[in-house]
Design a protein around this motif. Structure first.
Motif, PDB file in Angstrom:
ATOM      1  N   THR A   4     -13.057   9.621 -18.693  1.00  0.00           N
ATOM      2  CA  THR A   4     -12.767   8.698 -17.588  1.00  0.00           C
ATOM      3  C   THR A   4     -12.136   9.424 -16.406  1.00  0.00           C
ATOM      4  O   THR A   4     -11.591  10.528 -16.541  1.00  0.00           O
ATOM      5  CB  THR A   4     -11.827   7.562 -18.034  1.00  0.00           C
ATOM      6  N   LYS A   5     -12.220   8.797 -15.250  1.00  0.00           N
ATOM      7  CA  LYS A   5     -11.607   9.307 -14.020  1.00  0.00           C
ATOM      8  C   LYS A   5     -10.607   8.281 -13.504  1.00  0.00           C
ATOM      9  O   LYS A   5     -10.679   7.096 -13.847  1.00  0.00           O
ATOM     10  CB  LYS A   5     -12.673   9.560 -12.952  1.00  0.00           C
ATOM     11  N   SER A   6      -9.707   8.739 -12.664  1.00  0.00           N
ATOM     12  CA  SER A   6      -8.713   7.834 -12.084  1.00  0.00           C
ATOM     13  C   SER A   6      -9.356   6.962 -11.007  1.00  0.00           C
ATOM     14  O   SER A   6     -10.332   7.356 -10.357  1.00  0.00           O
ATOM     15  CB  SER A   6      -7.558   8.633 -11.466  1.00  0.00           C
ATOM     16  N   LEU A   7      -8.779   5.788 -10.813  1.00  0.00           N
ATOM     17  CA  LEU A   7      -9.265   4.871  -9.779  1.00  0.00           C
ATOM     18  C   LEU A   7      -8.847   5.356  -8.397  1.00  0.00           C
ATOM     19  O   LEU A   7      -7.781   5.953  -8.226  1.00  0.00           O
ATOM     20  CB  LEU A   7      -8.693   3.468 -10.008  1.00  0.00           C
ATOM     21  N   GLU A   8      -9.705   5.088  -7.423  1.00  0.00           N
ATOM     22  CA  GLU A   8      -9.366   5.355  -6.030  1.00  0.00           C
ATOM     23  C   GLU A   8      -8.863   4.054  -5.406  1.00  0.00           C
ATOM     24  O   GLU A   8      -8.939   2.979  -6.002  1.00  0.00           O
ATOM     25  CB  GLU A   8     -10.587   5.889  -5.287  1.00  0.00           C
ATOM     26  N   LYS A   9      -8.355   4.160  -4.183  1.00  0.00           N
ATOM     27  CA  LYS A   9      -7.779   2.995  -3.513  1.00  0.00           C
ATOM     28  C   LYS A   9      -8.799   1.857  -3.399  1.00  0.00           C
ATOM     29  O   LYS A   9      -8.483   0.686  -3.656  1.00  0.00           O
ATOM     30  CB  LYS A   9      -7.271   3.391  -2.124  1.00  0.00           C
ATOM     31  N   ASN A  10     -10.041   2.205  -3.015  1.00  0.00           N
ATOM     32  CA  ASN A  10     -11.087   1.183  -2.891  1.00  0.00           C
ATOM     33  C   ASN A  10     -11.407   0.528  -4.231  1.00  0.00           C
ATOM     34  O   ASN A  10     -11.728  -0.662  -4.289  1.00  0.00           O
ATOM     35  CB  ASN A  10     -12.371   1.797  -2.309  1.00  0.00           C
ATOM     36  N   ASP A  11     -11.345   1.333  -5.310  1.00  0.00           N
ATOM     37  CA  ASP A  11     -11.594   0.782  -6.650  1.00  0.00           C
ATOM     38  C   ASP A  11     -10.579  -0.305  -6.987  1.00  0.00           C
ATOM     39  O   ASP A  11     -10.932  -1.364  -7.525  1.00  0.00           O
ATOM     40  CB  ASP A  11     -11.505   1.894  -7.711  1.00  0.00           C
ATOM     41  N   ILE A  12      -9.337  -0.035  -6.669  1.00  0.00           N
ATOM     42  CA  ILE A  12      -8.268  -0.997  -6.975  1.00  0.00           C
ATOM     43  C   ILE A  12      -8.475  -2.291  -6.192  1.00  0.00           C
ATOM     44  O   ILE A  12      -8.349  -3.402  -6.727  1.00  0.00           O
ATOM     45  CB  ILE A  12      -6.890  -0.378  -6.666  1.00  0.00           C
ATOM     46  N   THR A  13      -8.824  -2.143  -4.905  1.00  0.00           N
ATOM     47  CA  THR A  13      -9.071  -3.322  -4.064  1.00  0.00           C
ATOM     48  C   THR A  13     -10.215  -4.159  -4.615  1.00  0.00           C
ATOM     49  O   THR A  13     -10.134  -5.392  -4.693  1.00  0.00           O
ATOM     50  CB  THR A  13      -9.394  -2.881  -2.618  1.00  0.00           C
ATOM     51  N   LYS A  14     -11.302  -3.483  -4.995  1.00  0.00           N
ATOM     52  CA  LYS A  14     -12.486  -4.203  -5.485  1.00  0.00           C
ATOM     53  C   LYS A  14     -12.240  -4.833  -6.855  1.00  0.00           C
ATOM     54  O   LYS A  14     -12.692  -5.952  -7.121  1.00  0.00           O
ATOM     55  CB  LYS A  14     -13.683  -3.249  -5.538  1.00  0.00           C
ATOM     56  N   ALA A  15     -11.520  -4.121  -7.718  1.00  0.00           N
ATOM     57  CA  ALA A  15     -11.202  -4.672  -9.039  1.00  0.00           C
ATOM     58  C   ALA A  15     -10.336  -5.920  -8.901  1.00  0.00           C
ATOM     59  O   ALA A  15     -10.558  -6.936  -9.580  1.00  0.00           O
ATOM     60  CB  ALA A  15     -10.490  -3.618  -9.888  1.00  0.00           C
ATOM     61  N   THR A  16      -9.371  -5.853  -8.004  1.00  0.00           N
ATOM     62  CA  THR A  16      -8.500  -7.009  -7.744  1.00  0.00           C
ATOM     63  C   THR A  16      -9.319  -8.179  -7.205  1.00  0.00           C
ATOM     64  O   THR A  16      -9.083  -9.347  -7.579  1.00  0.00           O
ATOM     65  CB  THR A  16      -7.397  -6.629  -6.733  1.00  0.00           C
ATOM     66  N   GLY A  17     -10.288  -7.872  -6.336  1.00  0.00           N
ATOM     67  CA  GLY A  17     -11.155  -8.911  -5.789  1.00  0.00           C
ATOM     68  C   GLY A  17     -11.991  -9.585  -6.867  1.00  0.00           C
ATOM     69  O   GLY A  17     -12.160 -10.815  -6.859  1.00  0.00           O
ATOM     70  N   LEU A  18     -12.521  -8.798  -7.805  1.00  0.00           N
ATOM     71  CA  LEU A  18     -13.313  -9.367  -8.901  1.00  0.00           C
ATOM     72  C   LEU A  18     -12.439 -10.257  -9.796  1.00  0.00           C
ATOM     73  O   LEU A  18     -12.879 -11.319 -10.253  1.00  0.00           O
ATOM     74  CB  LEU A  18     -13.956  -8.242  -9.719  1.00  0.00           C
ATOM     75  N   ILE A  19     -11.210  -9.818 -10.043  1.00  0.00           N
ATOM     76  CA  ILE A  19     -10.286 -10.624 -10.853  1.00  0.00           C
ATOM     77  C   ILE A  19     -10.003 -11.954 -10.164  1.00  0.00           C
ATOM     78  O   ILE A  19      -9.967 -13.015 -10.804  1.00  0.00           O
ATOM     79  CB  ILE A  19      -8.975  -9.847 -11.112  1.00  0.00           C
ATOM     80  N   SER A  20      -9.812 -11.919  -8.853  1.00  0.00           N
ATOM     81  CA  SER A  20      -9.514 -13.149  -8.113  1.00  0.00           C
ATOM     82  C   SER A  20     -10.664 -14.144  -8.176  1.00  0.00           C
ATOM     83  O   SER A  20     -10.472 -15.348  -8.015  1.00  0.00           O
ATOM     84  CB  SER A  20      -9.183 -12.824  -6.651  1.00  0.00           C
TER      85      SER A  20
END
Length: 407
Positions: free
Chosen positions: A361-377
């Motif tokens: 696995t690789k670490s998340l980037e800033k955009n990944d965190i934003t998009k993951a949060t958006g999917l959760i919402s």
């Protein structure tokens, strides 16, 4: 007489000052003088290091304009200090004749008429045309010079109305009459405009400019090179000319996007149908119960219609999508479901894979965190998104297909 480039620059700068003034607009009650510095045209004029012959030539050109009663020169010591226009209507008209331009108000009216003809042609083009008209009405220059505007609007008209697959060099020669001009000058400019005017896909938010441009253009059936869709599995493909291709698990095939439109029926024998994001993974996956499809790039309208045809012919099958286990991979899946109406489920894109292959696995980037949060919402893929955020991890699908292949 043929006036020099320097002389025309002097006249143009003076004319621009005049046509931007309250005097020109009839709003000034006092007389105005319109002048420029010699350095506005010849930037090194006042420097001691300037070539004396160049200075002498510049002054001779200025003196000629003065002898023609077009300008007045002010001197300080042995150098020109100001270049001033003679302010009278006849003189300004002489300027325009020399520069071969029309009066600003005439030009403004013609430009507004030009952009007005694009109103109601297309939402994006209409919006762009209205922006230019608004600028002109506010006394500003249009964003584009006229010949440039014509090329940009013609390209947009072609692209936004395009229904058939076309290659970029074909687009370039068709609209610009030059096979290389699109790539050289207009591709980035047009893609930037489209990015600003359309509801940009989540898919391009994390893409570099080259990849984002590719995704945008493919939406309008414009490709750098011909694209192919790859198939692997057991199926019979029927074409509009009556021909039939039977494919097997051991013999994958690829068909061009253009030929997809000639398919009238696709009978799939496998019980499950899967679209795969990356070609490397497509080549590795090899299971008897899977009919595999690699769509090669963004799912444009041609490919979406093709998938809809598959679904119409094979509604009793199960549908899966196999992509990277990162927010972009799930956004691609959501886009695929939304554009086709097919009930795709994720394939090997769960917490289990993130745990089993945690070494890779690789670490998340800033955009990944934003998009993951958006999917959760949105209530989408909650377990996987939360695990990714809590463990700061994402995974590319190639390692999964390779490890599965080795088993």
């Amino acid at each position: 007489m043929n006036y020099s480039k320097i002389q025309k620059q002097i006249l143009q700068k003076l004319l621009t000052k005049y046509e931007s003034s309250k005097t020109y607009k009839g709003q000034n009650s006092v007389n105005q003088n319109f002048s420029i510095k010699p350095t506005d045209v010849f930037k090194d004029y006042e420097k001691d290091s300037a070539d004396i012959n160049t200075i002498d030539d510049f002054e001779k050109q200025c003196k000629y304009l003065e002898n023609e009663n077009l300008i007045h020169l002010n001197w300080k010591y042995d150098r020109i200090s100001r270049i001033t226009a003679y302010d009278n209507p006849e003189n300004w008209e002489k300027y325009r004749n020399i520069l071969e331009v029309k009066d600003k108000n005439t030009r403004l009216k013609e430009e507004i008429e030009y952009y007005s003809k694009y109103i109601n042609t297309n939402q994006i083009i209409t919006e762009l045309a209205k922006e230019q008209i608004e600028r002109l009405n506010l006394g500003k220059e249009a964003k584009y010079e006229r010949t440039e505007a014509e090329k940009i609007f013609n390209l947009l008209l072609f692209i936004l109305n395009n229904k058939e697959e076309i290659l970029e060099r074909e687009l370039s020669i068709s609209v610009l009459h030059d096979s290389k001009l699109w790539e050289k000058k207009y591709k980035s400019k047009i893609c930037k405009l489209l990015k600003e005017k359309i509801n940009t896909f989540d898919l391009i938010q994390n893409a570099d400019e080259k990849e984002a441009n590719k995704i945008i253009l493919e939406q309008y059936n414009i490709f750098d090179n011909p694209t192919y869709v790859y198939f692997k599995g057991k199926a019979n493909i029927h074409f509009s000319d009556g021909s039939l291709i039977t494919i097997s698990q051991e013999n994958p095939i690829a068909l061009s996007s253009v030929s997809l439109k000639n398919i009238t029926k696709l009978e799939i024998i496998n019980t499950q149908i899967i679209t795969i994001e990356n070609l490397t993974t497509f080549n590795r996956v090899n299971k008897d119960d899977l009919f595999c499809i690699y769509l090669s790039g963004y799912h444009n309208s041609t490919k979406q219609n093709f998938l809809k045809l598959i679904y119409e012919n094979n509604k009793n099958k199960k549908y899966y999508h196999f992509g990277d286990i990162d927010p972009d991979g799930f956004l691609i899946l959501e886009n695929l479901k939304r554009k086709t109406g097919i009930p795709f489920s994720e394939y090997k894109m769960t917490v289990t894979e993130l745990q089993n292959y945690s070494t890779y696995t690789k670490s998340l980037e800033k955009n990944d965190i934003t998009k993951a949060t958006g999917l959760i919402s949105q209530g989408l893929y909650l377990n996987t998104m939360k695990y990714m955020l809590e463990n700061n991890c994402k995974l590319e699908q190639e390692i999964i297909s390779w490890m599965e292949y080795k088993k």
